[in-house]
Motif scaffolding. Structure first.
Motif, PDB file in Angstrom:
ATOM      1  N   TYR B  26      32.605  17.632  23.377  1.00 25.88           N
ATOM      2  CA  TYR B  26      33.768  18.401  23.812  1.00 25.88           C
ATOM      3  C   TYR B  26      35.055  17.802  23.277  1.00 25.88           C
ATOM      4  O   TYR B  26      35.918  18.511  22.777  1.00 25.88           O
ATOM      5  N   MET B  30      37.569  19.810  20.765  1.00 24.42           N
ATOM      6  CA  MET B  30      38.963  20.091  21.085  1.00 24.42           C
ATOM      7  C   MET B  30      39.882  19.477  20.036  1.00 24.42           C
ATOM      8  O   MET B  30      40.887  20.076  19.644  1.00 24.42           O
ATOM      9  N   SER B 280      41.672  17.892  40.657  1.00 21.52           N
ATOM     10  CA  SER B 280      42.328  17.616  39.384  1.00 21.52           C
ATOM     11  C   SER B 280      43.768  18.056  39.536  1.00 21.52           C
ATOM     12  O   SER B 280      44.109  18.799  40.436  1.00 21.52           O
TER      13      SER B 280
ATOM     14  N   ASP C 119      30.797  14.518  37.766  1.00 21.08           N
ATOM     15  CA  ASP C 119      31.630  15.598  37.231  1.00 21.08           C
ATOM     16  C   ASP C 119      32.185  16.523  38.300  1.00 21.08           C
ATOM     17  O   ASP C 119      33.269  17.062  38.163  1.00 21.08           O
ATOM     18  N   LYS C 277      37.146   7.071  29.697  1.00 27.02           N
ATOM     19  CA  LYS C 277      35.930   7.744  30.154  1.00 27.02           C
ATOM     20  C   LYS C 277      35.991   8.087  31.640  1.00 27.02           C
ATOM     21  O   LYS C 277      35.330   9.002  32.112  1.00 27.02           O
ATOM     22  N   GLN C 282      35.812  18.340  35.004  1.00 30.75           N
ATOM     23  CA  GLN C 282      36.807  19.399  34.865  1.00 30.75           C
ATOM     24  C   GLN C 282      38.199  18.841  34.592  1.00 30.75           C
ATOM     25  O   GLN C 282      38.973  19.395  33.827  1.00 30.75           O
ATOM     26  N   GLN C 283      38.486  17.734  35.217  1.00 26.86           N
ATOM     27  CA  GLN C 283      39.786  17.095  35.084  1.00 26.86           C
ATOM     28  C   GLN C 283      40.090  16.754  33.623  1.00 26.86           C
ATOM     29  O   GLN C 283      41.160  17.034  33.102  1.00 26.86           O
ATOM     30  N   ARG C 284      39.089  16.163  32.944  1.00 28.43           N
ATOM     31  CA  ARG C 284      39.234  15.782  31.553  1.00 28.43           C
ATOM     32  C   ARG C 284      39.394  17.016  30.679  1.00 28.43           C
ATOM     33  O   ARG C 284      40.250  17.095  29.817  1.00 28.43           O
ATOM     34  N   ARG C 285      38.538  18.002  30.965  1.00 29.83           N
ATOM     35  CA  ARG C 285      38.581  19.221  30.142  1.00 29.83           C
ATOM     36  C   ARG C 285      39.914  19.936  30.276  1.00 29.83           C
ATOM     37  O   ARG C 285      40.472  20.431  29.309  1.00 29.83           O
ATOM     38  N   ARG C 286      40.417  19.987  31.510  1.00 30.96           N
ATOM     39  CA  ARG C 286      41.680  20.674  31.719  1.00 30.96           C
ATOM     40  C   ARG C 286      42.800  19.992  30.918  1.00 30.96           C
ATOM     41  O   ARG C 286      43.593  20.643  30.262  1.00 30.96           O
ATOM     42  N   MET C 288      42.481  18.315  28.200  1.00 28.30           N
ATOM     43  CA  MET C 288      42.302  18.602  26.774  1.00 28.30           C
ATOM     44  C   MET C 288      42.708  20.038  26.450  1.00 28.30           C
ATOM     45  O   MET C 288      43.302  20.297  25.410  1.00 28.30           O
ATOM     46  N   ASP C 289      42.375  20.958  27.363  1.00 23.48           N
ATOM     47  CA  ASP C 289      42.791  22.347  27.146  1.00 23.48           C
ATOM     48  C   ASP C 289      44.299  22.445  27.013  1.00 23.48           C
ATOM     49  O   ASP C 289      44.826  23.269  26.273  1.00 23.48           O
ATOM     50  N   GLN C 325      46.816   9.740  36.270  1.00 25.03           N
ATOM     51  CA  GLN C 325      46.221  10.339  35.072  1.00 25.03           C
ATOM     52  C   GLN C 325      46.740   9.653  33.813  1.00 25.03           C
ATOM     53  O   GLN C 325      45.983   9.345  32.904  1.00 25.03           O
TER      54      GLN C 325
END
Lengths: 269, 474, 334
Positions: B26, B30, B280, C119, C277, C282-286, C288-289, C325
């Motif tokens: 991932y 990205m 989050s 996760d 790491k 979801q936190q990481r993905r958000r 990056m998004d 963060q």
């Protein structure tokens, strides 16, 4: 409950846009499906409202459109069904609204996907644009809020951008209806196959990733020779996407074919 | 089945490749996408070289989030919104009430009577269903029709995300999201709308916290009751020229207590029940945009006001019938309501309340707005007063605060009852509209039940405590 | 009379307390434990691990490992032999094919659940293993596959160990022992053997973890020396033999100076080079998004009233991030 048919068409500026007939929530016997995708807070709902005459709430705040909204319009005698997908930053995550958007573009096979981007933050919006172009060949980029971008000293060369991305790029200011006519025209042209896109496909610098993708693409080509977006499917497999795995098992993936670039076939059915 | 064989091969190859590639797919993906995006953007986008000497956005941000001005501006804005709402709602509210309650209600009653409808039917439909609905509309509609558009204007302008940004530190300590400040503020207008607005919080844990604690925001429907009771019981304590300030301070104290409770409960939930939920944080500060006033008025009216009102009406109709029924069905010549009140009174006294209040809160569940009329009606019918009201089961309110006070005092109300009613009005179950909305948003009976019962338990504990202390002291 | 009416109130309080302690989610489900089943499954797992590491497995080693008496182990082993999951081989114990599949299934459940905890929940890292040890025995195949689908069919657990596929496939151990590296090699730790415990603990106490990047220096006097995250480390040969390293594909190597994003103050700029790491799921993905990926330039734009969160300019957008963060985002100065 969120939408209401607008009976006051004559007052809004788009009323005079040529050949557009807003159909509100009437979506019977449509000829084409148009999907609206984009980041949150880019004016997606505003565009949707202009197309359909509906009144979805819009707000300067991400996360307004939570569920999929649908509406209809008629242009040049063809009926279009518009699906407003939830606003997402990406299509790769596991969150529910991204799944809705991703699966609709892949399995729903819209005739045209309109990607609404915020011109003031185009670079970040391109993230989603590039992901969508991996899935579908029939897309148009709508550079919304172009007036705001210009005010902030950002100038975007749509011709270069269009050439780079391989899809039409239309600057708009949806709030005032500017550029909507051009957008409609190009949607019509793509839907009827008069405009053929050659979308940009991502280049990865990682040879390991490339190798893995190629290996899977080769296998996919054997099983599903007509599948238009094998690279995307391969990527999703590498991400462990359950809906892709299910569709491979059920053979549904085999039904996704490169639609012939002419709406005529669609109309006949 | 070569098909199955092939598909299995695809899936197992993918699995094998995933082991080979490792965990960072991932991240790599990205990165690749953004690299491509950057390349394309660098070709197509040019930023004007000279930075504008004056960036409005930046300057606004600096002021609105500054250490010194941030908080005062925020409080000022909120105060302004509430002032406009309360002041502005007065006239349309009394107009609606005079039309719907004073004018149409008797007309409807006469109409049904002239149609020879039996008395019970007229009572049930007109005095019960119609009147409570009319009441809900006239009290609920104007403040919401003013509050929501104002709030939406602030939202469209882009100010609200800055509030969330400023308040986040406080909410972080309570284990919540800064955006909860906004959903709470929305809750001051209407808890159901507040619960819906939690959709802007994308982290599951923080969203649940915001939903459960939204009820601690004193909603529009509860302000009038607070103000009335504070004027009668708290204002009465002070010399006449200070009465206004005293009662205003009491109401503000209750509202602040609500905010404090919501923070405490948020903290408590995040440490206990919701400890394991994922959380989050991300908060985007969109550029400021001039709000479009007409469109905002229209959509916020449709989206929020009508939507919430409709739900309230759906619940008000059956509740109105029940209110009428309990005060008109008699057993041994005493109405069901009075039976209940008699039975519950001793228990209610433990909490410094009385049976009328308990019953009112049970049957006025569709909307907090009708709690006071219900209390008045029940008190009058319980005591058999004939100088006020229009008969059993018929809601009413009085123009004069003094008359209201007279009824309440003859109902045995004391300062303690007043204080406890104010506390209980803050800390009790959400109205049925809100409960239903919570269920729609969470899709979970468990969280809905928690959001419903937690405030009651808190409210009863607090009133019990206050009563015992009060009794000890006096 | 009064007491009669106190009952509903009491009931309400009970409901509330019930909610407090019920912890109704699957993840905290308490199980009716079937101790015999658990012991058998633990034995299978243990035998599998012995075979995986090519070490001798017998009643004694099992009873030591599982902290049971020899009799207890013997009785369960007999039952497992009856059910044809294991077979005696001289003094040793070996898995049959069905026993191996069973063991892999349990390992799959364990690692899936650890991944789920990492996760999808806020459960502390230290509790993952223990919770998974309980959970693995109480999962049906269907539940496990549902769980897997929900978390994106992961193939690695949060410790970097591969998760066996539903069919019981598992990749071979890749990489090499740390002690086999050549001086100057740069590589990544991909596996730390967690048995025996004292050696594992001493490795972990030296700050070595899965995914840490190391630059090998050499072996001197039975001491293995290397840089781990630019910090000089040395391990005994025995310890180094328990560590597997390899060049994980797609892994970025960062050597050199880097700072945390949290070290920047308003107006300062940096370029993102990585995300820790421990920012996962979801936190990481958000993040990056939103454009927080290596290579992105970032500038601190605004400070909130209390100084945390800060707002950052990222690819033309203003995004507020909390300090907890930004402490996990690494940058280099511009």
């Amino acid at each position: 409950m969120k939408t209401k048919e607008n009976t006051n068409c004559a007052n809004c500026p788009v009323h005079n846009v040529g050949h557009l007939k807003k159909l509100g929530i009437n979506m019977d016997n449509f000829d084409f499906v148009v999907a609206l995708a984009g980041n949150p807070n880019t004016g997606k709902s505003t565009v949707f409202n202009y197309f359909t005459g509906l009144r979805q709430h819009t707000g300067n705040w991400p996360g307004k459109t939570v569920t999929r909204a649908e509406g209809g319009f008629e242009y040049e005698g063809k009926k279009f069904k518009v699906v407003d997908l939830p606003g997402t930053y990406s299509l790769l995550s596991t969150s529910a609204d991204e799944e809705v958007a991703r699966d609709f573009i892949l399995f729903g096979q819209p005739d045209v996907t309109v990607i609404i981007a915020d011109s003031t933050r185009l670079e970040r919006n391109l993230n989603l644009v590039l992901q969508i172009l991996e899935i579908t060949d029939r897309a148009v980029l709508c550079l919304n809020l172009i007036d705001e971008a210009n005010r902030n000293g950002i100038s975007i060369n749509e011709r270069i951008l269009s050439k780079q991305l391989g899809i039409p790029v239309i600057p708009t200011t949806a709030r005032s209806g500017q550029g909507i006519n051009e957008l409609l025209k190009i949607i019509y042209e793509i839907a009827t196959g008069r405009y053929v896109c050659k979308p940009f496909k991502m280049k990865t610098h990682s040879s390991d990733l490339n190798k893995s993708i190629n290996e899977l693409v080769a296998l996919l080509s054997e099983q599903f020779p007509d599948l238009p977006n094998k690279r995307w499917v391969a990527l999703r497999l590498l991400e462990g996407d359950q809906s892709i795995i299910n569709s491979i098992r059920s053979g549904e993936l085999g039904n996704l074919k490169t639609a012939p670039s002419s709406g005529l076939v669609e109309i006949e059915k | 089945m070569s098909d199955n064989h092939n598909t299995d091969k695809i899936i197992s190859t993918a699995n094998k490749l995933r082991w080979e590639i490792g965990e960072n797919l991932y991240d790599t993906l990205m990165e690749t996408i953004y690299q491509n995006a950057q390349e394309i953007a660098s070709k197509a986008i040019t930023y004007s070289d000279k930075k504008p000497p004056f960036s409005l956005d930046r300057t606004l941000d600096k002021i609105l989030t500054s250490k010194y001005f941030g908080l005062p501006i925020m409080l000022l804005m909120l105060a302004l919104v509430f002032w406009i709402t309360i002041e502005g709602a007065n006239y349309p509210s009394s107009f609606l009430a005079s039309v719907l309650v004073d004018y149409i209600h008797p007309v409807l009653k006469d109409l049904l009577t002239s149609l020879n409808s039996p008395k019970w039917l007229t009572g049930l439909l007109v005095d019960g269903a119609y009147l409570s609905t009319a009441w809900v509309i006239s009290v609920m509609l104007p403040p919401m029709a003013i509050f929501f558009p104002l709030f939406t204007l602030l939202e469209d302008f882009g100010y609200l995300p800055r509030v969330a940004f400023n308040m986040d530190a406080l909410y972080r300590k309570a284990g919540a999201h800064g955006k909860q400040a906004l959903t709470m503020a929305m809750g001051f207008g209407c808890n159901a709308a507040g619960v819906i607005s939690t959709r802007i919080i994308d982290s599951p844990r923080e969203r649940l916290i915001a939903i459960i604690t939204n009820n601690f925001s004193l909603c529009n429907g509860r302000w009038p009751a607070q103000i009335l009771i504070a004027t009668i019981f708290i204002g009465g304590l002070a010399p006449a020229y200070l009465a206004g300030i005293f009662s205003a301070a009491a109401v503000i104290f209750i509202a602040v207590l609500g905010i404090a409770m919501s923070l405490i409960v948020s903290w408590f939930l995040s440490k206990t029940l919701l400890k394991g939920e994922t959380s989050s944080f991300s908060l985007e500060l969109p550029p400021y945009r001039p709000p479009r006033i007409l469109q905002t008025l229209y959509t916020s009216l449709i989206d929020r006001t009508i939507f919430v009102l409709w739900r309230a009406i759906v619940f008000a109709v059956p509740a109105g019938m029940i209110i009428w029924l309990v005060s008109n069905i008699t057993i041994d010549n005493i109405s069901v309501a009075n039976h209940f009140i008699e039975k519950v009174n001793p228990v209610a006294l433990l909490f410094g309340l009385n049976g009328v209040i308990f019953l009112a809160y049970i049957i006025a569940i569709p909307a907090n707005e009708i709690v006071i009329p219900t209390i008045l009606m029940l008190t009058v019918s319980q005591l058999g007063l004939t100088e006020f009201g229009a008969g059993s089961g018929v809601l009413f309110e009085l123009e004069s605060t003094a008359d209201t006070a007279k009824i309440l005092h003859s109902g045995g109300w004391t300062l303690l009852t007043g204080i406890n009613l104010m506390l209980f009005s803050l800390l009790h179950n959400p109205c049925s509209t809100t409960i239903y909305t919570i269920y729609k948003e969470t899709r979970s009976l468990k969280w809905t039940a928690l959001s419903t019962f937690l405030p009651i338990v808190l409210g009863l504990s607090l009133t019990f405590l206050v009563t015992q202390i009060f009794n000890l002291l006096s | 009379m009064i007491y009669l009416l106190l009952i509903p109130l009491f009931f309400l309080i009970i409901i509330f307390i019930f909610f407090l302690f019920k912890k109704g989610k699957v993840l905290f489900r308490k199980f009716k434990t079937n101790s015999e089943k658990i012991l058998q499954e633990d034995i299978l797992k243990s035998v599998y691990n012995h075979q995986y590491q090519n070490s001798v497995c017998n009643i004694e080693s099992l009873s030591e490992k599982l902290n049971k008496t020899n009799q207890q182990i013997q009785s369960s082993v007999d039952k497992l032999i009856d059910s044809k999951h294991i077979e005696p081989d001289n003094k040793e114990i070996r898995l049959t094919d069905s026993g191996k599949n069973y063991a892999l299934k349990i390992i799959r459940f364990h690692r899936l659940y650890e991944k789920f905890l990492a996760d999808k929940t806020n459960v502390n890292e230290k509790k993952w293993h223990q919770l998974a040890e309980e959970f693995e025995h109480n999962l049906t195949n269907e539940e496990a596959e549902k769980l897997a689908a929900q978390i994106g069919n992961p193939v690695f657990d949060p410790h970097g160990d591969p998760i066996p596929s539903p069919k019981g496939e598992l990749p071979e151990v890749k990489g090499m022992r740390l002690s086999e590296l050549n001086p100057g090699d740069i590589s990544v730790v991909i596996h730390i053997e967690d048995e025996p415990d004292n050696i594992y603990q001493s490795i972990v106490n030296k700050g070595i973890y899965n995914g840490i990047q190391i630059r090998f220096l050499g072996t001197f006097n039975n001491e293995v020396s290397f840089y781990a995250n630019e910090k000089l480390c040395s391990l005994s040969l025995e310890e180094a033999n328990n560590i597997n390293v390899g060049l994980l594909k797609l892994e970025k190597i960062h050597l050199g100076d880097f700072k945390k994003l949290s070290s920047l103050s308003v107006g300062q700029r940096g370029k993102i080079i990585g995300i820790a790491k421990s920012l996962r799921g979801q936190q990481r993905r958000r993040l990056m998004d939103l454009g927080i990926v290596p290579g992105t330039e970032i500038e601190v734009e605004l400070e909130s009233m209390s100084g945390d969160p800060l707002a950052y300019k990222i690819r033309g957008t203003t995004i507020a991030l909390r300090k907890n963060q930004t402490e996990k985002i690494y940058i280099e100065s511009l």
